[in-house]
Design a protein around this motif. Structure first.
Motif, PDB file in Angstrom:
ATOM      1  N   UNK A   1      28.108 -26.187  -0.106  1.00 24.80           N
ATOM      2  CA  UNK A   1      27.849 -26.143   1.343  1.00 24.80           C
ATOM      3  C   UNK A   1      27.943 -24.756   1.964  1.00 24.80           C
ATOM      4  N   UNK A   2      28.055 -23.690   1.166  1.00 25.13           N
ATOM      5  CA  UNK A   2      27.955 -22.340   1.716  1.00 25.13           C
ATOM      6  C   UNK A   2      26.483 -22.079   2.016  1.00 25.13           C
ATOM      7  N   UNK A   3      26.190 -21.046   2.808  1.00 27.40           N
ATOM      8  CA  UNK A   3      24.800 -20.735   3.108  1.00 27.40           C
ATOM      9  C   UNK A   3      24.087 -20.223   1.859  1.00 27.40           C
ATOM     10  N   UNK A   4      22.855 -20.662   1.676  1.00 21.07           N
ATOM     11  CA  UNK A   4      22.065 -20.255   0.511  1.00 21.07           C
ATOM     12  C   UNK A   4      21.662 -18.788   0.622  1.00 21.07           C
ATOM     13  N   UNK A   5      21.305 -18.203  -0.507  1.00 12.70           N
ATOM     14  CA  UNK A   5      20.829 -16.823  -0.538  1.00 12.70           C
ATOM     15  C   UNK A   5      19.364 -16.821  -0.966  1.00 12.70           C
ATOM     16  N   UNK A   6      18.670 -15.745  -0.667  1.00 12.56           N
ATOM     17  CA  UNK A   6      17.263 -15.635  -1.048  1.00 12.56           C
ATOM     18  C   UNK A   6      17.100 -15.611  -2.565  1.00 12.56           C
ATOM     19  N   UNK A   7      18.005 -14.943  -3.250  1.00  6.28           N
ATOM     20  CA  UNK A   7      17.890 -14.788  -4.702  1.00  6.28           C
ATOM     21  C   UNK A   7      18.096 -16.106  -5.448  1.00  6.28           C
ATOM     22  N   UNK A   8      18.946 -16.980  -4.925  1.00  6.64           N
ATOM     23  CA  UNK A   8      19.283 -18.213  -5.640  1.00  6.64           C
ATOM     24  C   UNK A   8      18.896 -19.469  -4.867  1.00  6.64           C
ATOM     25  N   UNK A   9      17.961 -19.368  -3.929  1.00  6.64           N
ATOM     26  CA  UNK A   9      17.571 -20.483  -3.076  1.00  6.64           C
ATOM     27  C   UNK A   9      17.224 -21.707  -3.907  1.00  6.64           C
ATOM     28  N   UNK A  10      17.670 -22.890  -3.576  1.00  2.30           N
ATOM     29  CA  UNK A  10      18.416 -23.340  -2.410  1.00  2.30           C
ATOM     30  C   UNK A  10      19.930 -23.271  -2.578  1.00  2.30           C
ATOM     31  N   UNK A  11      20.402 -22.572  -3.606  1.00  2.00           N
ATOM     32  CA  UNK A  11      21.836 -22.479  -3.866  1.00  2.00           C
ATOM     33  C   UNK A  11      22.386 -21.182  -3.303  1.00  2.00           C
ATOM     34  N   UNK A  12      23.719 -21.090  -3.246  1.00  2.00           N
ATOM     35  CA  UNK A  12      24.353 -19.880  -2.733  1.00  2.00           C
ATOM     36  C   UNK A  12      24.594 -18.859  -3.838  1.00  2.00           C
ATOM     37  N   UNK A  13      24.612 -19.314  -5.086  1.00  2.00           N
ATOM     38  CA  UNK A  13      24.892 -18.408  -6.198  1.00  2.00           C
ATOM     39  C   UNK A  13      24.317 -18.979  -7.495  1.00  2.00           C
ATOM     40  N   UNK A  14      24.317 -18.152  -8.518  1.00  3.67           N
ATOM     41  CA  UNK A  14      23.859 -18.586  -9.834  1.00  3.67           C
ATOM     42  C   UNK A  14      24.795 -19.658 -10.385  1.00  3.67           C
ATOM     43  N   UNK A  15      26.078 -19.564 -10.059  1.00  4.45           N
ATOM     44  CA  UNK A  15      27.057 -20.556 -10.526  1.00  4.45           C
ATOM     45  C   UNK A  15      26.695 -21.954 -10.031  1.00  4.45           C
ATOM     46  N   UNK A  16      26.374 -22.089  -8.737  1.00  8.31           N
ATOM     47  CA  UNK A  16      26.020 -23.401  -8.189  1.00  8.31           C
ATOM     48  C   UNK A  16      24.709 -23.908  -8.779  1.00  8.31           C
ATOM     49  N   UNK A  17      23.767 -23.002  -9.055  1.00  8.32           N
ATOM     50  CA  UNK A  17      22.508 -23.404  -9.685  1.00  8.32           C
ATOM     51  C   UNK A  17      22.771 -23.962 -11.083  1.00  8.32           C
ATOM     52  N   UNK A  18      23.691 -23.355 -11.818  1.00  9.93           N
ATOM     53  CA  UNK A  18      24.015 -23.829 -13.164  1.00  9.93           C
ATOM     54  C   UNK A  18      24.770 -25.152 -13.128  1.00  9.93           C
ATOM     55  N   UNK A  19      25.613 -25.340 -12.121  1.00  5.50           N
ATOM     56  CA  UNK A  19      26.302 -26.624 -11.963  1.00  5.50           C
ATOM     57  C   UNK A  19      25.275 -27.731 -11.739  1.00  5.50           C
ATOM     58  N   UNK A  20      24.288 -27.475 -10.891  1.00  4.97           N
ATOM     59  CA  UNK A  20      23.244 -28.465 -10.619  1.00  4.97           C
ATOM     60  C   UNK A  20      22.423 -28.749 -11.872  1.00  4.97           C
ATOM     61  N   UNK A  21      22.079 -27.711 -12.623  1.00  2.00           N
ATOM     62  CA  UNK A  21      21.325 -27.890 -13.861  1.00  2.00           C
ATOM     63  C   UNK A  21      22.114 -28.747 -14.848  1.00  2.00           C
ATOM     64  N   UNK A  22      23.401 -28.503 -14.949  1.00  2.00           N
ATOM     65  CA  UNK A  22      24.241 -29.296 -15.853  1.00  2.00           C
ATOM     66  C   UNK A  22      24.236 -30.765 -15.438  1.00  2.00           C
ATOM     67  N   UNK A  23      24.302 -31.028 -14.141  1.00  2.00           N
ATOM     68  CA  UNK A  23      24.274 -32.424 -13.675  1.00  2.00           C
ATOM     69  C   UNK A  23      22.971 -33.100 -14.062  1.00  2.00           C
ATOM     70  N   UNK A  24      21.849 -32.371 -14.005  1.00  2.00           N
ATOM     71  CA  UNK A  24      20.567 -32.943 -14.430  1.00  2.00           C
ATOM     72  C   UNK A  24      20.562 -33.200 -15.936  1.00  2.00           C
ATOM     73  N   UNK A  25      21.116 -32.252 -16.692  1.00  2.00           N
ATOM     74  CA  UNK A  25      21.083 -32.362 -18.155  1.00  2.00           C
ATOM     75  C   UNK A  25      21.911 -33.542 -18.666  1.00  2.00           C
ATOM     76  N   UNK A  26      23.024 -33.865 -18.033  1.00  2.00           N
ATOM     77  CA  UNK A  26      23.866 -34.977 -18.478  1.00  2.00           C
ATOM     78  C   UNK A  26      23.551 -36.258 -17.710  1.00  2.00           C
ATOM     79  N   UNK A  27      22.396 -36.259 -17.028  1.00  2.00           N
ATOM     80  CA  UNK A  27      21.905 -37.410 -16.265  1.00  2.00           C
ATOM     81  C   UNK A  27      22.901 -37.875 -15.209  1.00  2.00           C
ATOM     82  N   UNK A  28      23.514 -36.893 -14.533  1.00  2.00           N
ATOM     83  CA  UNK A  28      24.434 -37.195 -13.445  1.00  2.00           C
ATOM     84  C   UNK A  28      23.712 -37.704 -12.208  1.00  2.00           C
TER      85      UNK A  28
END
Length: 70
Positions: free
Chosen positions: A22-49
């Motif tokens: 819920x932090x504000x997103x950045x242009x570099x990692x849109x729609x996430x705020x950081x690369x860390x949050x993007x990787x967390x989301x990718x992991x959730x997709x990979x394990x069918x969360x």
């Protein structure tokens, strides 16, 4: 074109809350705020969360097919 409108065109997207933290997103990692949050989301997709629960109706289909053909 003015300098202000040129800068607005460079940004392109509105800053929105990150779907993970819920932090504000950045242009570099849109729609996430950081690369860390993007990787967390990718992991959730990979394990069918992210899934939609379904109700299995195999029993109803088997009875209808088996009762009429046999």
């Amino acid at each position: 074109m003015t300098a202000a409108s040129g800068n607005a065109g460079d940004q392109g997207r509105r800053m929105r809350p990150c779907p993970i933290c819920s932090k504000l997103s950045t242009q570099a990692d849109y729609p996430f705020c950081s690369d860390r949050c993007a990787k967390i989301d990718l992991h959730r997709w990979m394990v069918e969360g992210y899934s939609i629960p379904t109700v299995e109706t195999d029993d109803v289909d088997d009875e209808a097919e088996g009762g009429e053909d046999r």
